[in-house]
Design a protein around this motif. Structure first.
Motif, short mmCIF file in Angstrom:
data_model
loop_
_atom_site.label_atom_id
_atom_site.label_comp_id
_atom_site.label_asym_id
_atom_site.label_seq_id
_atom_site.Cartn_x
_atom_site.Cartn_y
_atom_site.Cartn_z
N GLU A 118 -6.38 -2.37 -3.40
CA GLU A 118 -7.40 -3.34 -3.30
C GLU A 118 -7.54 -3.68 -4.06
N TYR B 188 0.43 -1.41 -0.11
CA TYR B 188 0.17 -0.21 0.61
C TYR B 188 1.15 1.33 0.00
N ASP C 240 -7.03 8.08 -1.95
CA ASP C 240 -8.04 6.67 -1.75
C ASP C 240 -8.66 6.70 -3.32
N GLN D 104 2.97 3.52 -2.14
CA GLN D 104 3.11 4.34 -3.50
C GLN D 104 4.36 3.54 -4.74
N ARG E 285 -5.64 3.62 -3.19
CA ARG E 285 -6.43 2.33 -1.91
C ARG E 285 -6.88 1.42 -2.87
#
Length: 287
Positions: A73, A26, A66, A28, A69
């Motif tokens: 996922e 997670y 966001d 970057q 993310r």
């Protein structure tokens, strides 16, 4: 024998690199490195360009934390299902970049991700036809505002006033207000001021209301036009038919006519020779 050896070597290289990436970070910077390595397991111009465009937008700050993310996922889910860089990863990256460049609100992307994840969750491992079809639709939807983009015709929307929804396991796109248009070589048809629901997997639009002008036939659309009621459009087709339509014909008739409106894309349409739109009254008079 050499050819077989080359194929086995390529497969071994893919599996060896694949084994190195078991879960995306997670962070970057680390995620980009892992994604780059993974995309290179299928070293094509398509995978390279897709990664480079995504990395450029992310490093420029155009992809929000966001959004990143959500991408990570979904990427981990796809990795867990052993999906390859192409077509699935390329499609997700391309759709994300296209959305970012479109200037739309984050809510739309969040809705799209919710639907995308649900389709994947409902897919049996190894069976991703529905998932692939939805991803294929998504990139053109964001990039070209296209409901369906093909080499011979494209159906498009104009408004960002829409929502992605799930009806059971069926993805839908609900438009509160938009114009629809379709184009091919030398011709464009329009349905203005309409609303409806688009079904990406069925490639069908179910519309309500709308105005169709006769400008393509060389007439003034402010006085010669049809009002649609409820209608359907197969976006794999060049034409549609709308029952229960109303025609206003430039003051030539004492009252509007009721009947069936048909419109069709024609190659290199000429207003002086155009046969469309057509309107047939219920007593079979053709206008």
């Amino acid at each position: 024998m050499k050819k077989l050896f080359g194929i086995l070597l390529l497969l071994f290289a893919f599996n060896a690199t694949y084994a190195q990436v078991t879960k995306f970070s997670y962070d970057q910077e680390q995620f980009l490195k892992e994604l780059d390595d993974y995309m290179k397991t299928i070293n094509t111009e398509i995978t390279k360009d897709s990664y480079n465009r995504f990395a450029k937008e992310l490093e420029a700050g155009n992809i929000t934390p966001d959004q990143l993310r959500l991408v990570i996922e979904l990427s981990n889910k796809m990795l867990d299902r052993k999906m390859k860089p192409m077509p699935q990863f390329v499609a997700v990256l391309d759709a994300t970049v296209s959305f970012t460049k479109s200037g739309q609100m984050f809510d739309r992307y969040e809705e799209w991700m919710m639907v995308t994840n649900s389709i994947l969750d409902n897919s049996k491992k190894g069976s991703y036809v529905t998932y692939n079809r939805f991803l294929e639709f998504s990139a053109a939807f964001f990039e070209k505002r296209a409901l369906n983009d093909t080499p011979t015709r494209t159906w498009c929307y104009t408004s960002f006033e829409y929502q992605f929804k799930l009806n059971g396991e069926i993805p839908e796109v609900h438009f509160g207000s938009t114009d629809l248009y379709a184009y091919t070589k030398g011709d464009t048809l329009y349905i203005n001021g309409t609303q409806g629901v688009y079904y990406p997997l069925e490639k069908e639009w179910k519309g309500k209301a709308g105005i169709v002008g006769w400008a393509r036939a060389g007439l003034d659309s402010t006085v010669t036009y049809g009002n649609l009621k409820n209608y359907k459009v197969n976006t794999e087709s060049n034409e549609y038919t709308a029952d229960s339509a109303t025609l206003f014909f430039g003051g030539m008739f004492s009252k509007p006519l009721l009947g069936v409106l048909t419109d069709r894309l024609t190659t290199n349409n000429e207003p002086t020779k155009s046969d469309y739109p057509q309107f047939r009254t219920y007593d079979k008079r053709l206008v």
